[in-house]
Design an enzyme around this catalytic site. Structure first.
Site, PDB file in Angstrom:
ATOM      1  CG  PHE A 178     -27.730  28.996 -39.618  1.00  0.00           C
ATOM      2  CD1 PHE A 178     -28.416  27.569 -39.783  1.00  0.00           C
ATOM      3  CD2 PHE A 178     -28.232  30.032 -39.820  1.00  0.00           C
ATOM      4  CE1 PHE A 178     -30.062  27.359 -40.229  1.00  0.00           C
ATOM      5  CE2 PHE A 178     -29.011  30.049 -39.905  1.00  0.00           C
ATOM      6  CZ  PHE A 178     -29.805  28.950 -39.877  1.00  0.00           C
ATOM      7  CG  ASN A 209     -31.345  22.813 -31.999  1.00  0.00           C
ATOM      8  OD1 ASN A 209     -31.097  21.927 -32.523  1.00  0.00           O
ATOM      9  ND2 ASN A 209     -32.186  24.149 -32.256  1.00  0.00           N
ATOM     10  CE  LYS A 211     -31.834  19.879 -34.321  1.00  0.00           C
ATOM     11  NZ  LYS A 211     -31.430  21.496 -34.656  1.00  0.00           N
ATOM     12  CD  GLU A 248     -38.926  19.206 -41.451  1.00  0.00           C
ATOM     13  OE1 GLU A 248     -38.983  20.577 -41.863  1.00  0.00           O
ATOM     14  OE2 GLU A 248     -39.429  18.328 -40.090  1.00  0.00           O
ATOM     15  CE1 TYR A 263     -32.455  21.227 -40.021  1.00  0.00           C
ATOM     16  CE2 TYR A 263     -30.840  20.241 -40.119  1.00  0.00           C
ATOM     17  CZ  TYR A 263     -31.948  20.914 -39.416  1.00  0.00           C
ATOM     18  OH  TYR A 263     -32.208  20.575 -38.122  1.00  0.00           O
ATOM     19  CG  HIS A 272     -36.297  19.612 -36.956  1.00  0.00           C
ATOM     20  ND1 HIS A 272     -36.113  20.436 -37.964  1.00  0.00           N
ATOM     21  CD2 HIS A 272     -37.266  18.661 -38.155  1.00  0.00           C
ATOM     22  CE1 HIS A 272     -36.806  20.945 -38.689  1.00  0.00           C
ATOM     23  NE2 HIS A 272     -37.730  19.812 -38.255  1.00  0.00           N
TER      24      HIS A 272
END
Ligand code: CMP
Length: 140
Positions: free
Chosen positions: A59, A114, A11, A128, A51, A117
């Protein structure tokens, strides 16, 4: 044990801090092979599409905003039980709950930033992976 592929994203908090190599080393040390990789700056539409399953979550907007704050590195990882193996070395979504030695424990800044993913099932991994990669870009 079966050989699987899973989709990984490093990320924007990773690329901002120049941690791509350190995280790739953890991935390879765990026995996973990086069989496709590219650096992208996601558009808002790309982040929202990726997403979409979280579209109703509180969120969602902040998550999509964060994912467009800098480059990401999208990867296909391959190895024995790659889906679960990668989630094991990623650690819990919230770094406050992540186990010692995991990527998120070591590197994540927050539940949003974080660091990584990883797909949560083989079925989701397939969709994905196809979101970001064509078959000719995946070299096992
Ligand atoms: P990821 O594995 O990329 O999947 C969805 C992301 O939403 C998750 O990692 C987190 O970075 C982010 N997120 C932000 N807030 C939350 C939250 N409260 N619960 C779960 N995920 C969250």
């Amino acid at each position: 044990m079966s050989v699987q592929q899973t989709l990984s994203i490093l990320k924007p908090d990773v690329t901002r801090r120049n941690l791509t190599g350190k995280i790739n080393a953890k991935i390879e040390d765990a026995g996973l092979r990086i069989i496709a990789q590219k650096r992208l700056w996601l558009t808002r539409a790309q982040a929202e599409g990726f997403y979409a399953v979280h579209a109703e979550r509180s969120f969602f907007s902040d998550l999509c905003e964060f994912m467009t704050t800098g480059p990401v590195v999208v990867q296909v990882l391959e190895g024995s039980d790659a889906v679960v193996k990668y989630r094991d070395i990623m650690g819990a979504t919230n770094p406050a709950n992540a186990a010692e030695g995991t990527i998120r424990k070591e590197f994540a800044e927050s539940i949003e930033a974080n660091s990584v993913h990883g797909s949560d099932s083989e079925e989701n991994a397939a969709s994905e992976i196809s979101y970001f990669f064509s078959r000719t870009e995946i070299v096992g």
